[in-house]
Enzyme design. Structure first.
Site, PDB file in Angstrom:
ATOM      1  CE  LYS A 208      -3.653  -2.385  -0.405  1.00  0.00           C
ATOM      2  NZ  LYS A 208      -4.225  -3.349   0.454  1.00  0.00           N
TER       3      LYS A 208
HETATM    4  C1  LIG Z   1      -5.415  -4.398   0.656  1.00  0.00           C
HETATM    5  C2  LIG Z   1      -6.876  -4.240   0.657  1.00  0.00           C
HETATM    6  C3  LIG Z   1      -7.668  -4.589   1.762  1.00  0.00           C
HETATM    7  C4  LIG Z   1      -7.119  -5.359   2.930  1.00  0.00           C
HETATM    8  O1  LIG Z   1      -6.103  -4.716   3.572  1.00  0.00           O
HETATM    9  P1  LIG Z   1      -5.247  -5.533   4.668  1.00  0.00           P
HETATM   10  O2  LIG Z   1      -4.566  -4.435   5.444  1.00  0.00           O
HETATM   11  O3  LIG Z   1      -4.293  -6.401   3.924  1.00  0.00           O
HETATM   12  O4  LIG Z   1      -6.184  -6.312   5.511  1.00  0.00           O
HETATM   13  C5  LIG Z   1      -9.010  -4.298   1.743  1.00  0.00           C
HETATM   14  N1  LIG Z   1      -9.580  -3.692   0.674  1.00  0.00           N
HETATM   15  C6  LIG Z   1      -8.870  -3.355  -0.416  1.00  0.00           C
HETATM   16  C7  LIG Z   1      -9.553  -2.680  -1.552  1.00  0.00           C
HETATM   17  C8  LIG Z   1      -7.500  -3.644  -0.469  1.00  0.00           C
HETATM   18  O5  LIG Z   1      -6.798  -3.368  -1.580  1.00  0.00           O
END
Ligand SMILES: *Cc1c(COP(=O)(O)O)cnc(C)c1O
Length: 402
Positions: A208
């Site tokens: 992210k």
């Molecule tokens: C990465 C992601 C998540 C989950 O995030 P985590 O921190 O890995 O639990 C949820 N929604 C979207 C759209 C994502 O890209």
């Protein structure tokens, strides 16, 4: 007698030297689809936590929460172990459970709908618009008397058009819980994502825009909701449970409901404090790359580039292009042959066997997500790619589609 020169290992394995005009399309090293940008500050801060003896939730987690609340302008920020946990807790804090429906766009990561299943509720999957964003009109068609929450996703890092969605939610008295996994630092109409919906869920997963390895955050302006979220994050234990092992702490606590174990650690917060300070710089860098990609690829027939919708600041978390007359799998294979990673965001949820079979979903119910998915490829685009890495990506895309 002649003495033989000593051979070095490299002499034994002569590397073919390409002629000046014999350019090889293959990079010397693999360019991963995404890598985190971790600096010495983050490393020193983690080491400081390890040496301090305080490795779980503690003062740094609180500092990170305060910094994130300040950054987004939200009244409360609750640090958790992932965005999945943030989404799950936000629904749980609204007592969503069996017989309830939660509306979720089909073009998202599986956790957005999985958390609804975890609570025994039913995710109602809906289509998206040409930018991959859910709209108020799409959501309204899915509202029933059982709808208990709306879960829009700020796909790729740009905000959905929130005002009409918030109006709709207010009319039906349904909370909006935002999946802002891609949207740390995004704006909607001049205000940062984090204060529009009732609860906003961020991800700090490794890929992210800012990372704590694994981690997430919930922001809200509602005092009661914040208190309930804090309780649910750590076992439902009353009073600052994490403080019970500090000098100021007390051994006494009461469990007031069966909460979860979703707290963030100070090791994660060590990363988060410095990543947050760098976030705007990361977004600027991503924006500059998006501009270069658009400039370099804009004239290729059969290639549709992502566009920025007017009312926000895009964080450019992903750069999903569409191939309209080239096979997506062949394209990704050809990139891999050139030592370049790519990905697809996302395989729509209605295509996964669990959701497809459980709810009898048909691809014809999601025409726009289907159209987007058909030729969708996310190109590598992240701050610590070098200019040469960018050039390799752009040249490769051109060549493959030529
Ligand atoms: C990465 C992601 C998540 C989950 O995030 P985590 O921190 O890995 O639990 C949820 N929604 C979207 C759209 C994502 O890209």
């Amino acid at each position: 007698m002649t003495t033989l020169p000593l051979l070095s290992v490299t002499d034994c394995q002569p590397q073919p030297q390409p002629a000046a005009n014999d350019w090889s399309p293959k990079r010397a090293t693999f360019l991963p689809f995404s890598t985190p940008s971790i600096g010495e500050e983050e490393i020193a801060e983690v080491v400081d936590s390890l040496r301090s003896g305080w490795i779980t939730t503690g003062p740094k987690t609180r500092r990170f929460e305060t910094a994130f609340a300040e950054y987004t302008g939200a009244k409360h920020a609750i640090a958790v172990s992932s965005c999945t946990a943030a989404l799950h807790l936000s629904l749980a804090a609204h007592d969503i459970g069996p017989c309830d429906e939660v509306i979720v766009p089909t073009l998202t990561f599986c956790s957005t709908a999985n958390v609804v299943e975890h609570l025994g509720a039913k995710p109602i999957l809906v289509d998206v618009d040409d930018n991959g964003l859910v709209t108020a009109a799409i959501l309204e068609r899915a509202i029933t008397p059982k709808t208990r929450a709306i879960l829009p996703v700020h796909y790729a890092g740009q905000s959905v058009d929130l005002d009409p969605i918030l109006d709709l939610a207010a009319r039906y008295k349904i909370p909006v819980i935002e999946d802002a996994a891609h949207a740390s630092g995004a704006f909607y109409k001049g205000r940062k994502i984090g204060t529009h919906g009732r609860a906003v869920c961020f991800s700090f997963y490794a890929t992210k825009n800012m990372t704590t390895g694994e981690g997430g955050m919930i922001t809200t302006n509602d005092d009661d909701l914040a208190a309930r979220l804090r309780l649910l994050t750590l076992h439902g234990m009353s009073r600052d449970a994490w403080k019970r092992y500090t000098a100021a702490g007390s051994w006494f606590y009461e469990v007031v409901e069966p909460g979860y174990k979703d707290n963030m650690t100070d090791i994660q917060a060590s990363l988060g404090l410095h990543q947050l300070a760098k976030l705007d710089g990361f977004i600027d860098r991503r924006r500059a790359m998006a501009e270069r990609y658009a400039f370099a690829l804009g004239d290729i027939p059969g290639l549709v580039l992502p566009t920025e919708v007017p009312h926000n600041r895009h964080t450019w978390h992903i750069y999903p292009v569409q191939l309209t007359n080239f096979d997506r799998s062949l394209f990704i294979d050809a990139l891999r042959e050139r030592n370049i990673g790519a990905s697809v965001h996302f395989i729509p949820l209605h295509r996964h066997p669990f959701y497809r079979d459980r709810y009898g979903l048909l691809t014809t119910q999601f025409p726009i997500a289907e159209k987007l998915y058909e030729g969708m490829v996310s190109l590598p685009m992240y701050p610590n790619m070098s200019r040469e890495d960018e050039t390799d990506v752009l040249n490769s895309v051109r060549e493959i589609l030529a």
